[in-house]
Design an enzyme around this catalytic site. Structure first.
Site, short mmCIF file in Angstrom:
data_model
loop_
_atom_site.label_atom_id
_atom_site.label_comp_id
_atom_site.label_asym_id
_atom_site.label_seq_id
_atom_site.Cartn_x
_atom_site.Cartn_y
_atom_site.Cartn_z
N LYS A 23 0.83 -1.22 0.00
CA LYS A 23 0.00 0.00 0.00
C LYS A 23 0.86 1.27 0.00
CE LYS A 23 -1.98 2.08 3.94
NZ LYS A 23 -1.65 3.48 3.98
N ASN A 24 1.82 1.34 0.93
CA ASN A 24 2.53 2.61 1.06
C ASN A 24 3.52 2.85 -0.08
OD1 ASN A 24 0.99 3.38 3.18
ND2 ASN A 24 2.46 2.82 4.77
N CYS A 117 -5.46 8.63 8.48
CA CYS A 117 -5.83 8.13 9.80
C CYS A 117 -5.57 9.18 10.87
CB CYS A 117 -5.00 6.89 10.15
SG CYS A 117 -5.48 5.44 9.23
N ARG A 122 -0.31 15.41 12.56
CA ARG A 122 0.51 14.90 11.46
C ARG A 122 0.91 16.08 10.56
NH1 ARG A 122 -2.09 9.46 8.99
NH2 ARG A 122 0.05 9.14 8.30
N ASP A 305 3.41 0.93 12.28
CA ASP A 305 2.19 0.35 11.70
C ASP A 305 1.91 -1.06 12.21
OD1 ASP A 305 2.05 2.68 10.28
OD2 ASP A 305 2.80 1.83 8.42
N ARG A 397 -9.15 0.33 3.60
CA ARG A 397 -8.23 1.31 3.01
C ARG A 397 -6.87 0.67 2.74
NH1 ARG A 397 -7.03 6.10 6.28
NH2 ARG A 397 -5.52 6.16 4.59
#
Ligand code: EPU
Length: 414
Positions: A23-24, A117, A122, A305, A397
């Protein structure tokens, strides 16, 4: 609509589960196609919500995206730089990569601030400082950010923190900057290496990705390429933890074990028996588990994570496990939910203590963010009775077909 995942726990997991692409990585790779002048083909792009939203944003820029089996074709030849003042931008964090990519390509970008999220504050100050160092001017009006440059010129940029997002955004903006850009104290995550190897295939001149010093020699054009995205180390870690929690014998495939060494060595310290091959990790049935301590750190340290998913397993360990969260000090919202299931966790700013062992029981709980959701799925698999996880959209997600993958190894989940 409230998306719900239901799990009836205490089933033994057995068999094989294959990890999807990262994903990232893909959430940086998709916006980076803005820099290309030719078609880019990507393989095995995961079908997750964040990808669906980024594709919609690419289409807003008149980039054509088509899918055929496992191949995603992205044609940027008709690209138009339009303002991304669209609520989709605020649905995820990675939309901020359009800042670096559009600034690099067009020297102008206007868009909403990113969402993502809720893990506490952030900020994106390091991204913006990097753009300014390259010669950009930034205006912020409420939630709208506008960045312009007459010309981008390479510079030496030191990051006060090895931020993944800032490293990637500066790389994207610097590809077309005049001269040489150096990012010092760059983040070293595997996703950065993946993006840089794709950009280099397209003709970029990026050296040092995966180390703390990255140099980018500016060029004037990027061509197309074909790229296979690396496996998702966080998804792999999540299934490995689930297998340690409830597995009889589970093999997690499409893994790069070096990417998750901080996790696998912690699991072994807890007493989990693992076998690691070149692209898989096999998890054997675990007996009693020992409490361990973790400190989250940038790669190659223990990934933030995986902190939330591991906390679910820690409830089973004998004794007190201590978690120190150095990346997002407020990333503890999963603890309240786990406590509703019978866990005994004290969480404060930057720290939690998990008193174990505890027997978890099913109840109604809520996924407050993506990895909280993953933690609750693992807890639901471990718990006696039925767990109902509300707001499961957070989980979709980042986890492709999570319900189907877990069901295939014996979970009672829908
Ligand atoms: N930070 C700043 N200023 C900045 C940028 C970051 O102070 O300009 C701080 C952040 O507040 C945070 C720390 O630096 O305390 C780390 O932030 P980083 O920029 O490294 O994280 P990110 O790019 O926002 C990515 C992943 C996250 C993952 C982190 C850390 C994406 C889209 N997101 O976020 O993934 O937790 O790196 O590895 O790649 C997830 O997948 O669940 C997730 C949250």
């Amino acid at each position: 609509m409230d998306d719900v995942i239901k799990i009836r726990g205490k089933r033994k997991l057995k068999g094989e589960v294959t990890v999807s692409s990262c994903k990232n990585s893909v959430v940086a790779i998709l916006p980076s196609v803005v820099l290309a002048s030719e078609i880019v083909k990507l393989y095995d792009v995961p079908d997750i919500k964040d990808v669906q939203i980024l594709i919609k944003l690419l289409e807003k820029l008149n980039i054509k995206v088509s899918a055929d089996d496992d191949e995603l074709t992205i044609d940027p030849t008709g690209i138009r730089n339009v303002d991304l003042l669209d609520e989709d931008v605020m649905k995820l964090r990675a939309s901020y990569y359009f800042m670096g990519a559009l600034l690099g390509r067009f020297k102008h970008v206007k868009m909403y601030s990113p969402g993502g999220c809720n893990l506490g504050p952030r900020p994106i100050d390091l991204h913006l400082k990097g753009f300014e160092a390259l010669g950009a001017k930034i205006r912020q009006d409420g939630n709208i950010i506008e960045i312009d440059a007459e010309e981008l010129t390479g510079d030496d940029i030191y990051l006060d923190f090895a931020s993944v997002g800032a490293t990637i955004n500066i790389m994207l903006a610097a590809c077309f900057a005049r001269g040489r850009t150096t990012i010092e104290n760059a983040a070293k995550e595997p996703e950065i290496i993946d993006l840089s190897s794709m950009l280099n295939k397209m003709g970029a001149q990026i050296r040092g990705a995966g180390t703390s010093e990255i140099t980018i020699n500016g060029i004037s054009r990027l061509k197309g390429c074909i790229h296979d995205i690396i496996p998702d180390r966080i998804e792999a870690g999540t299934y490995i933890i689930a297998a340690a929690a409830c597995g009889e014998d589970v093999t997690v495939r499409n893994v790069i074990p070096q990417h998750i060494e901080a996790l696998t060595s912690k699991l072994e310290e807890m007493g989990v028996k693992l076998e690691q091959g070149s692209d898989y990790v096999r998890v054997f049935e675990a007996g009693k588990l020992k409490a361990v301590d973790i400190i989250t750190q940038p790669f190659p340290g223990f990934a933030t994570d995986l902190q939330q998913p591991l906390t679910a397993l820690m409830t089973r360990a004998e004794g007190d496990s201590h978690v120190e969260e150095t990346i997002y000090v407020d990333r503890f919202r999963h603890c309240n939910e786990l406590n509703l299931m019978g866990a005994n966790i004290e969480a404060g700013s930057g720290k939690s203590v998990i008193h174990g062992p505890c027997e978890l029981h099913g109840t109604d709980i809520s996924a407050t963010d993506l990895r909280c959701g993953a933690s609750l799925v693992i807890a639901g698999l471990m718990a006696e009775g039925e767990t109902i996880i509300h707001n499961a959209y957070h989980i979709y997600r980042g986890y492709e077909s999570i319900v189907e993958k877990l069901r295939a190894i014996g979970a009672d989940i829908e």
